[in-house]
Scaffold this motif. Structure first.
Motif, PDB file in Angstrom:
ATOM      1  N   GLU A  58      48.622  29.910 -24.327  1.00  0.00           N
ATOM      2  CA  GLU A  58      47.706  28.889 -23.820  1.00  0.00           C
ATOM      3  C   GLU A  58      46.754  28.375 -24.894  1.00  0.00           C
ATOM      4  O   GLU A  58      46.257  27.251 -24.811  1.00  0.00           O
ATOM      5  CB  GLU A  58      46.907  29.434 -22.628  1.00  0.00           C
ATOM      6  N   ASP A  59      46.474  29.188 -25.919  1.00  0.00           N
ATOM      7  CA  ASP A  59      45.524  28.767 -26.952  1.00  0.00           C
ATOM      8  C   ASP A  59      46.169  27.905 -28.034  1.00  0.00           C
ATOM      9  O   ASP A  59      45.496  27.441 -28.942  1.00  0.00           O
ATOM     10  CB  ASP A  59      44.842  29.990 -27.584  1.00  0.00           C
ATOM     11  N   TRP A  60      47.493  27.675 -27.958  1.00  0.00           N
ATOM     12  CA  TRP A  60      48.146  26.798 -28.931  1.00  0.00           C
ATOM     13  C   TRP A  60      47.770  25.344 -28.630  1.00  0.00           C
ATOM     14  O   TRP A  60      47.492  24.984 -27.490  1.00  0.00           O
ATOM     15  CB  TRP A  60      49.668  26.958 -28.858  1.00  0.00           C
ATOM     16  N   SER A  61      47.778  24.522 -29.663  1.00  0.00           N
ATOM     17  CA  SER A  61      47.429  23.108 -29.483  1.00  0.00           C
ATOM     18  C   SER A  61      48.478  22.417 -28.617  1.00  0.00           C
ATOM     19  O   SER A  61      49.633  22.847 -28.540  1.00  0.00           O
ATOM     20  CB  SER A  61      47.335  22.413 -30.847  1.00  0.00           C
ATOM     21  N   ASP A  62      48.076  21.319 -27.993  1.00  0.00           N
ATOM     22  CA  ASP A  62      48.997  20.571 -27.130  1.00  0.00           C
ATOM     23  C   ASP A  62      50.210  20.073 -27.902  1.00  0.00           C
ATOM     24  O   ASP A  62      51.329  20.040 -27.377  1.00  0.00           O
ATOM     25  CB  ASP A  62      48.272  19.386 -26.481  1.00  0.00           C
ATOM     26  N   ALA A  63      49.992  19.676 -29.156  1.00  0.00           N
ATOM     27  CA  ALA A  63      51.097  19.165 -29.977  1.00  0.00           C
ATOM     28  C   ALA A  63      52.165  20.241 -30.178  1.00  0.00           C
ATOM     29  O   ALA A  63      53.370  19.971 -30.097  1.00  0.00           O
ATOM     30  CB  ALA A  63      50.574  18.682 -31.330  1.00  0.00           C
ATOM     31  N   LEU A  64      51.713  21.471 -30.443  1.00  0.00           N
ATOM     32  CA  LEU A  64      52.659  22.567 -30.628  1.00  0.00           C
ATOM     33  C   LEU A  64      53.365  22.908 -29.317  1.00  0.00           C
ATOM     34  O   LEU A  64      54.582  23.079 -29.283  1.00  0.00           O
ATOM     35  CB  LEU A  64      51.931  23.812 -31.156  1.00  0.00           C
ATOM     36  N   LYS A  65      52.591  22.979 -28.239  1.00  0.00           N
ATOM     37  CA  LYS A  65      53.190  23.313 -26.944  1.00  0.00           C
ATOM     38  C   LYS A  65      54.197  22.247 -26.514  1.00  0.00           C
ATOM     39  O   LYS A  65      55.229  22.553 -25.913  1.00  0.00           O
ATOM     40  CB  LYS A  65      52.093  23.494 -25.885  1.00  0.00           C
ATOM     41  N   ASP A  66      53.908  21.008 -26.861  1.00  0.00           N
ATOM     42  CA  ASP A  66      54.806  19.907 -26.513  1.00  0.00           C
ATOM     43  C   ASP A  66      56.139  20.009 -27.275  1.00  0.00           C
ATOM     44  O   ASP A  66      57.194  19.682 -26.743  1.00  0.00           O
ATOM     45  CB  ASP A  66      54.119  18.574 -26.806  1.00  0.00           C
ATOM     46  N   LEU A  67      56.070  20.471 -28.521  1.00  0.00           N
ATOM     47  CA  LEU A  67      57.280  20.638 -29.334  1.00  0.00           C
ATOM     48  C   LEU A  67      58.274  21.582 -28.660  1.00  0.00           C
ATOM     49  O   LEU A  67      59.479  21.412 -28.762  1.00  0.00           O
ATOM     50  CB  LEU A  67      56.908  21.235 -30.702  1.00  0.00           C
ATOM     51  N   TYR A  68      57.723  22.590 -28.002  1.00  0.00           N
ATOM     52  CA  TYR A  68      58.555  23.642 -27.427  1.00  0.00           C
ATOM     53  C   TYR A  68      58.564  23.631 -25.900  1.00  0.00           C
ATOM     54  O   TYR A  68      58.918  24.627 -25.277  1.00  0.00           O
ATOM     55  CB  TYR A  68      58.054  25.008 -27.919  1.00  0.00           C
ATOM     56  N   LYS A  69      58.182  22.506 -25.309  1.00  0.00           N
ATOM     57  CA  LYS A  69      57.935  22.462 -23.859  1.00  0.00           C
ATOM     58  C   LYS A  69      59.127  22.919 -23.014  1.00  0.00           C
ATOM     59  O   LYS A  69      58.948  23.478 -21.938  1.00  0.00           O
ATOM     60  CB  LYS A  69      57.468  21.068 -23.428  1.00  0.00           C
ATOM     61  N   LYS A 256      38.023  25.296 -36.952  1.00  0.00           N
ATOM     62  CA  LYS A 256      37.498  24.048 -36.387  1.00  0.00           C
ATOM     63  C   LYS A 256      38.367  22.836 -36.728  1.00  0.00           C
ATOM     64  O   LYS A 256      38.603  21.968 -35.881  1.00  0.00           O
ATOM     65  CB  LYS A 256      36.070  23.824 -36.896  1.00  0.00           C
ATOM     66  N   GLU A 257      38.839  22.786 -37.974  1.00  0.00           N
ATOM     67  CA  GLU A 257      39.614  21.623 -38.415  1.00  0.00           C
ATOM     68  C   GLU A 257      40.909  21.436 -37.626  1.00  0.00           C
ATOM     69  O   GLU A 257      41.435  20.324 -37.548  1.00  0.00           O
ATOM     70  CB  GLU A 257      39.953  21.735 -39.910  1.00  0.00           C
ATOM     71  N   THR A 258      41.428  22.530 -37.067  1.00  0.00           N
ATOM     72  CA  THR A 258      42.693  22.415 -36.338  1.00  0.00           C
ATOM     73  C   THR A 258      42.513  22.416 -34.820  1.00  0.00           C
ATOM     74  O   THR A 258      43.416  21.966 -34.103  1.00  0.00           O
ATOM     75  CB  THR A 258      43.657  23.560 -36.722  1.00  0.00           C
ATOM     76  N   VAL A 259      41.367  22.898 -34.324  1.00  0.00           N
ATOM     77  CA  VAL A 259      41.174  22.924 -32.867  1.00  0.00           C
ATOM     78  C   VAL A 259      40.353  21.739 -32.348  1.00  0.00           C
ATOM     79  O   VAL A 259      40.397  21.418 -31.160  1.00  0.00           O
ATOM     80  CB  VAL A 259      40.506  24.248 -32.389  1.00  0.00           C
ATOM     81  N   GLU A 260      39.621  21.081 -33.244  1.00  0.00           N
ATOM     82  CA  GLU A 260      38.802  19.925 -32.825  1.00  0.00           C
ATOM     83  C   GLU A 260      39.689  18.796 -32.300  1.00  0.00           C
ATOM     84  O   GLU A 260      40.623  18.346 -32.977  1.00  0.00           O
ATOM     85  CB  GLU A 260      37.982  19.435 -34.025  1.00  0.00           C
ATOM     86  N   LEU A 261      39.431  18.354 -31.096  1.00  0.00           N
ATOM     87  CA  LEU A 261      40.243  17.297 -30.481  1.00  0.00           C
ATOM     88  C   LEU A 261      39.939  15.945 -31.122  1.00  0.00           C
ATOM     89  O   LEU A 261      38.805  15.684 -31.536  1.00  0.00           O
ATOM     90  CB  LEU A 261      39.961  17.225 -28.980  1.00  0.00           C
ATOM     91  N   GLU A 262      40.957  15.105 -31.176  1.00  0.00           N
ATOM     92  CA  GLU A 262      40.773  13.756 -31.746  1.00  0.00           C
ATOM     93  C   GLU A 262      39.724  12.967 -30.964  1.00  0.00           C
ATOM     94  O   GLU A 262      38.955  12.192 -31.541  1.00  0.00           O
ATOM     95  CB  GLU A 262      42.104  12.996 -31.734  1.00  0.00           C
ATOM     96  N   ALA A 263      39.676  13.173 -29.651  1.00  0.00           N
ATOM     97  CA  ALA A 263      38.713  12.444 -28.814  1.00  0.00           C
ATOM     98  C   ALA A 263      37.270  12.797 -29.193  1.00  0.00           C
ATOM     99  O   ALA A 263      36.374  11.959 -29.086  1.00  0.00           O
ATOM    100  CB  ALA A 263      38.962  12.784 -27.345  1.00  0.00           C
TER     101      ALA A 263
END
Length: 314
Positions: A58-69, A256-263
């Motif tokens: 659950e703590d993986w980024s959405d982009a990573l989870k989407d790769l392996y959905k 922080k650099e990898t968990v900070e959301l683009e929004a």
């Protein structure tokens, strides 16, 4: 006429084999500093592995989870997908389901899941624990038993549990042991000596000498790796003549650099690109300082690091 000097070392890093069959890999074997092919034998090519989890992380980024959905909820399918699509040198299965702060699954159940993954793939397997030393001791005992014959690397034994992990993993079931220490040459040496004293030889030990994301105490990591390699090769320190593995992904995707959301920080650009960049920057540094294997998450990081290694060693 110019004659280039060659730096000769008296020491050599031990060779450690993980996995079985034609896809088995060897780490170490070098007698020169990383990528110094002009000085002598660089040993086995550094290896690049991919991390997966035995539960949905659950703590993986959405982009990573989407790769392996399509496979993320089934570790066997996930391992086969990664093996077929990205062809890493090894797969690191993290046993998150056993974490006492999470699902806290029983070691017997978790070990059976790890066995199913090992039997579904031909790629060598590195099995990472929960980081809870007491739970990992019980966990690795069962995992070592269930994965008998698969020659896996158990990551990792620490001072609190090395007797159990090394005895079960290396001595009873002939696996390889990750000896973990915290970014200090003396601690790395001490862990290896303790494991050696149990009767486990260097050809069954791989060091995890600590890791950090680039910019986060990272200079301590690379300087420690440098010191370990110089002591092993230049001073012929046999207690440090083992390959090194660095679980890069464990740290780089938490900062922080990898968990900070683009929004939240649009000026920082793509979150996925930031994660890949952090993973690549960290991996290149530790490989250049002495690591023989890195664990990564993103396929683009894996591809880039493989190209980096091939470009330097041709």
């Amino acid at each position: 006429m110019f004659k280039k000097s060659v730096q000769n070392f008296s020491g050599k890093i031990c060779e450690v084999e993980i996995g079985t069959g034609e896809k088995a890999i060897k780490l170490g074997g070098e007698s020169v500093l990383p990528f110094y092919s002009f000085d002598g034998n660089v040993g086995n090519t550094p290896k690049v592995g991919m991390e997966i989890s035995d539960i949905v992380p659950e703590d993986w980024s959405d982009a990573l989870k989407d790769l392996y959905k399509d496979v993320i909820s089934d570790p066997v399918a996930w391992a086969k997908f990664v093996e077929e699509k990205y062809a890493p040198d090894f797969i690191c299965l993290k046993l998150d389901s056993a974490d006492p702060n999470g699902l806290d699954k029983a070691p017997e159940e978790v070990a059976k899941g790890a066995k199913a993954v090992a039997e579904a793939i031909k790629t060598p397997l590195v099995v990472a624990g929960t980081g809870n030393h007491d739970k990992d001791a019980k966990l690795f005992e069962k995992v070592a038993q269930e994965l008998d014959g698969h020659n896996v690397l158990l990551l990792a034994a620490v001072e609190d549990n090395y007797k159990t992990v090394a005895a079960a993993g290396a001595m009873a079931y002939n696996h390889k042991i990750g000896a973990e220490s915290s970014v200090d040459i003396n601690l790395a040496k001490q862990m290896n000596i303790l494991v050696n004293q149990l009767g486990v030889a260097n050809d069954k030990i791989v060091d995890n000498a600590g890791s950090a994301a680039a910019g986060y105490g990272y200079e301590y990591v690379v300087s420690t790796l440098d010191r370990i390699r110089l002591a092993a090769l230049g001073q012929n320190d046999k207690t440090l003549q083992v390959p090194i593995i660095t679980p890069v992904s464990f740290d780089t995707w938490k900062v922080k650099e990898t968990v900070e959301l683009e929004a939240d920080s649009p000026q920082w650009g793509s979150q996925e690109d930031r994660g890949i960049a952090m993973e690549i920057a960290t991996a290149t540094g530790v490989l250049a300082s002495g690591s023989n294997a890195v664990i990564l998450r993103h396929p683009k990081s894996v591809e880039t690091i493989k190209n980096f290694v091939n470009a330097l060693l041709g």
